[in-house]
Write an enzyme that holds these catalytic residues in place. Structure first.
Site, PDB file in Angstrom:
ATOM      1  N   CYS A 138       0.838  -1.207   0.000  1.00  0.00           N
ATOM      2  CA  CYS A 138       0.000   0.000   0.000  1.00  0.00           C
ATOM      3  C   CYS A 138       0.871   1.255   0.000  1.00  0.00           C
ATOM      4  O   CYS A 138       0.710   2.136  -0.821  1.00  0.00           O
ATOM      5  CB  CYS A 138      -0.918   0.019   1.217  1.00  0.00           C
ATOM      6  SG  CYS A 138      -2.331  -1.071   1.046  1.00  0.00           S
ATOM      7  N   HIS A 139       1.816   1.328   0.978  1.00  0.00           N
ATOM      8  CA  HIS A 139       2.607   2.538   1.092  1.00  0.00           C
ATOM      9  C   HIS A 139       4.099   2.276   1.241  1.00  0.00           C
ATOM     10  O   HIS A 139       4.858   3.148   1.630  1.00  0.00           O
ATOM     11  CB  HIS A 139       2.098   3.410   2.250  1.00  0.00           C
ATOM     12  CG  HIS A 139       0.627   3.692   2.155  1.00  0.00           C
ATOM     13  ND1 HIS A 139      -0.312   2.966   2.857  1.00  0.00           N
ATOM     14  CD2 HIS A 139      -0.066   4.578   1.410  1.00  0.00           C
ATOM     15  CE1 HIS A 139      -1.512   3.401   2.561  1.00  0.00           C
ATOM     16  NE2 HIS A 139      -1.401   4.378   1.678  1.00  0.00           N
ATOM     17  N   GLY A 140       4.508   1.010   1.011  1.00  0.00           N
ATOM     18  CA  GLY A 140       5.933   0.712   0.947  1.00  0.00           C
ATOM     19  C   GLY A 140       6.639   0.433   2.257  1.00  0.00           C
ATOM     20  O   GLY A 140       7.872   0.461   2.309  1.00  0.00           O
TER      21      GLY A 140
END
Lengths: 215, 421, 169
Positions: free
Chosen positions: C131-133
């Site tokens: 999703c956001h690393g």
């Protein structure tokens, strides 16, 4: 309007009298824990082979206060969260009785007469002159006489069977409404509170209405 | 501070004015008895049903496969689910008890008479809505009695000529009462209470225009009125307390006393229970349905038995104001009607097998409708008799005043006609 | 107007206050069952624990178990992975590996990224949240943001060498 109230009361009483059309034996059902536990033993021993109790789960029995070891013995490989299935499959039941035995979870309130019906039915077995088995309450029943009332010869035996039947009814009365004890306990507090607040409201009402007289 | 806020609001919304108009300065007759408590009580029971119903709907599933089980889930697993369900089921009966008492009071004291006809008719509309809501709610547990009750009642629409059968199918969305019926009944059972709330507001607007009637049946002078708040708010609250005690006895100690055993068996379209009875509040109407020996006739008679109340303002032709207070014959008629209704209720509960019960039912049905249809004649005869016998001066004065009014009207009319010719 | 003496007024206002308090308490108490009915019912609570059979998980393998509807990663760590985890202390939210695993060869963590609640993927050593690393190591500790905290360790205990109960310490 008092006359109306009297009539209504009379009528409701007579309606109640009409309700009890058939004369069932009084079960005088016990709601104490020991009676319910004894009934659980009887039901698991005599009824559970053919009948389901699908709204009761094994964990409910533990929550009721039956020992874990006993429940483990009953459930075998079934998880704690499983409902009480019959030991006999529906297909086998159809083959044996040409009918699937009814679920027992709600049975104590699913017949007119309720617990008294159930009790009278369980002890209602007798042998007809031709030797076949019948039941005073439900002549067409396909259920065998599990408690052996039809073969009981003396009063001692019959009393023991009646005690067993009463215990079974106690247990099934609990399975129908497991929260009954909690409900009655809470009810006492609620009614006590309502009587207090209603009395207070009456006193306030009297005080406020007393102002009118001075006008 | 509070004053400032109120001022700010009042410039934009007539809050203070509203409170004054309908509470603190709303004139209410001083002489109201406790029989006048039942109107506000009905409002509170409606609220109770709405709240318990909304919370029940969070756990209920309207699907023929799931419905019965979801009720058991509510009764066994949901925290206080048993309390919500017993309150809701008992609340339905309580609602009808309160409404019937409210109606009986209206009949006894003649509160439906001019100028309160519209108030009475909006009340009639509320009764019909309540009946529809209760009937649809009763299907939801999907027990045997639910299923067969809904089957019988939807079949009533068969009586409609030509399109009856199609209407029945339309209502059910199926050839029998089935999954579409259950789902739509749930949707409507959730919707109707809000319609009822709207209708209650209309009922209240009508009430606040004509004001409450009172036991004398006369319009009281201003000095005999007192503000609704605090006098009647506290009286209604006390009445609510008494009501809640009785209600709680049912909810906590005998919650199944008004439930039928057959409804603890899941619905089975293949087997009808031996003895189908509607809930107690429908019994008198059900008895009328059964007493007429024809399908169409029975349905018409039953429908009429509910809506005939609306004609009362026209049927009561007495010039003596009010109800039982100054009218002994009307009072006797009231008790006869109540007795007949209760007899009908008892008949409706009995299985329709014995001939004696059927005859009692038919006699009671005739007397039920007779109470309405004979009212114009009986009320007129009673009026003549009472005027001859003598009435209290205050009532006599009112009658004379009214007569003079009518006389004046006639003369005016005659004069106008005379001028024309 | 009304004729009243002051003690009368006092008594009246006291009675009204008392009634209001008692009545208010009653209304509040009546709300308890309503609110309580929205909490998990007993059949939901019965699913609060879940039993896991560990015998089918090979060394280096991971199973995802549903516990209360949430994914739980059960990772059977190899000696190398244990050694690698024990040698560091995490980066963003330092925590020794010994505190995160009852038995070093079994790592049990909630498979929910502490950033926005996505489910991270097992990639190479540790997990990556797509999703956001965010990145986590083989102890479930965050090594690269934006996640603020390490993967949560649910309460659990071992019934035997091959049986695990998640949901109860």
């Amino acid at each position: 309007m008092k006359v109306f109230l009297k009539i209504a009361l009379l009528c409701s009483l007579s309606a109640a009298a009409w309700g009890a059309e058939e004369n069932f034996e009084q079960a005088n059902v016990e709601t104490t824990l020991p009676a319910i536990k004894r009934g659980a033993d009887e039901v698991m021993g005599n009824c559970h082979a053919c009948h389901t109790l699908k709204y009761i789960k094994y964990r409910d029995l533990v929550a009721l206060g039956i020992s874990q070891a006993k429940v483990d013995g009953w459930r075998g490989d079934e998880p704690m969260d499983a409902p009480l299935k019959a030991q006999m499959s529906e297909a086998d039941a159809m083959a044996a009785f040409n009918k699937v035995p009814p679920d027992l979870s709600l049975m104590s309130q699913a017949r007119d007469g309720g617990v008294n019906y159930l009790y009278s039915y369980l002890i209602g077995y007798f042998n007809k002159p031709d030797g076949t088995l019948s039941n005073h309450i439900f002549a067409e029943t396909k259920m065998p006489d599990m408690l052996g009332m039809s073969n009981a010869t003396d009063e001692v035996q019959k009393t023991a069977i009646k005690a067993k039947a009463r215990d079974i009814v106690s247990f099934l009365n609990w399975t129908t409404d497991p929260h009954a004890a909690e409900r009655i306990q809470l009810g006492k507090y609620v009614i006590a509170y309502l009587i207090v607040i209603t009395t207070l409201l009456y006193l306030v009402k009297r005080q406020i209405w007393a102002r009118i007289k001075y006008k | 501070m509070a004053n400032n806020i109120m001022n700010w609001i009042d410039k934009r919304f007539p809050a203070t004015e509203f409170i004054k108009h309908s509470l603190t300065e709303y004139p209410t007759p001083k002489n109201l008895s406790y029989w006048w408590n039942f109107g506000s009580l009905a409002g509170i029971v409606l609220l109770l049903q709405l709240i318990t119903g909304i919370f029940l709907a969070m756990h209920y599933k309207a699907d023929v496969e799931l419905s019965f089980n979801s009720i058991q889930h509510i009764m066994r697993d949901v925290n206080y689910g048993w309390l919500l369900r017993y309150m809701h089921a008992t609340g339905a009966s309580a609602f009808f008890f309160v409404i019937f008492t409210h109606m009986a009071r209206t009949l006894y004291y003649g509160s439906y008479r001019a100028p309160r006809e519209l108030l009475w008719w909006t009340g009639q509309g509320l009764l019909l809505l309540l009946m529809a809501t209760a009937f649809m709610g009763y299907l939801l547990p999907w027990g045997q009695m639910s299923f067969w009750g809904a089957t019988v009642i939807t079949n009533l629409f068969k009586a409609i000529p030509f399109v009856g059968d199609s209407i029945v199918t339309l209502l059910r969305g199926d050839f029998t009462v089935g999954d579409p019926t259950l789902t739509r009944f749930f949707a409507l059972h959730y919707l109707m209470p809000f319609v009822i709330v709207g209708a209650v507001l209309i009922h209240l607007v009508a009430l606040h225009t004509v004001k409450s009637s009172n036991p004398t049946g006369l319009e009281l002078p201003a000095k005999d009125n007192i503000p609704f708040h605090p006098y009647f708010t506290i009286k209604d609250l006390f009445g609510l307390g008494v009501f809640l005690i009785f209600y709680s006895v049912f909810v906590f100690f005998i919650p199944t006393s008004l439930m039928e055993a057959a409804n603890n068996i899941p619905a089975n379209p293949m087997v009808t229970p031996n003895h189908i009875v509607p809930e107690w509040y429908f019994l008198p109407f059900y008895a009328i349905l059964r007493s007429v020996p024809s399908l169409v006739g029975g349905v018409v008679a039953m429908g009429l038995s509910v809506v005939i109340f609306a004609f009362l303002p026209f049927l009561d032709r007495s010039r003596i104001p009010g109800g039982a207070r100054y009218r002994p014959v009307y009072k006797a008629q009231f008790y006869v009607f109540m007795t007949v209704t209760i007899v009908l209720g008892c008949v409706g509960y009995r299985p329709p097998t014995s001939a004696a019960i059927a005859i009692v039912g038919q006699i009671a049905t005739v007397m039920y409708f007779g109470s309405f249809l004979l009212l114009p004649f009986i009320s007129k005869m009673e009026e003549r008799w009472l005027i001859k016998r003598g009435l209290p001066a205050i009532v006599m004065a009112l009658i004379n005043e009214e007569a003079a009014e009518i006389e004046k009207h006639k003369q005016k009319k005659n004069q106008r006609n005379g001028v024309k010719s | 107007m009304e004729q009243q003496n002051p003690s009368d007024v006092n008594r009246r206002s006291f009675l009204i206050k008392l009634t209001s308090v008692v009545g208010g308490a009653g209304v509040a108490a009546a709300c308890v069952p309503l609110v309580s009915s929205m909490n998990p019912s007993s059949d939901v609570l019965a699913k609060a624990t879940v039993e896991v059979d560990l015998s089918g998980i090979p060394v280096g393998g991971m199973h995802t178990i549903a516990w209360q509807g949430k994914p739980v990663f059960v990772l059977h760590r190899s000696p190398e992975e244990i050694a690698a985890s024990a040698s560091t202390n995490g980066v963003i939210d330092p925590e020794p590996d010994a505190k995160r695993a009852i038995k070093p060869e079994w790592l049990i963590v909630l498979g929910i990224c502490t950033h926005m609640g996505c489910v991270p993927n097992k990639e190479g050593p540790g997990w990556v949240c797509h999703c956001h690393g965010s990145q986590y190591d083989d102890s479930g500790r965050v090594v690269h943001g934006p996640a603020p905290r390490n993967l949560e360790v649910p309460p659990y205990h071992f019934l035997s060498d091959t049986k695990l109960i998640i949901g109860k310490a």
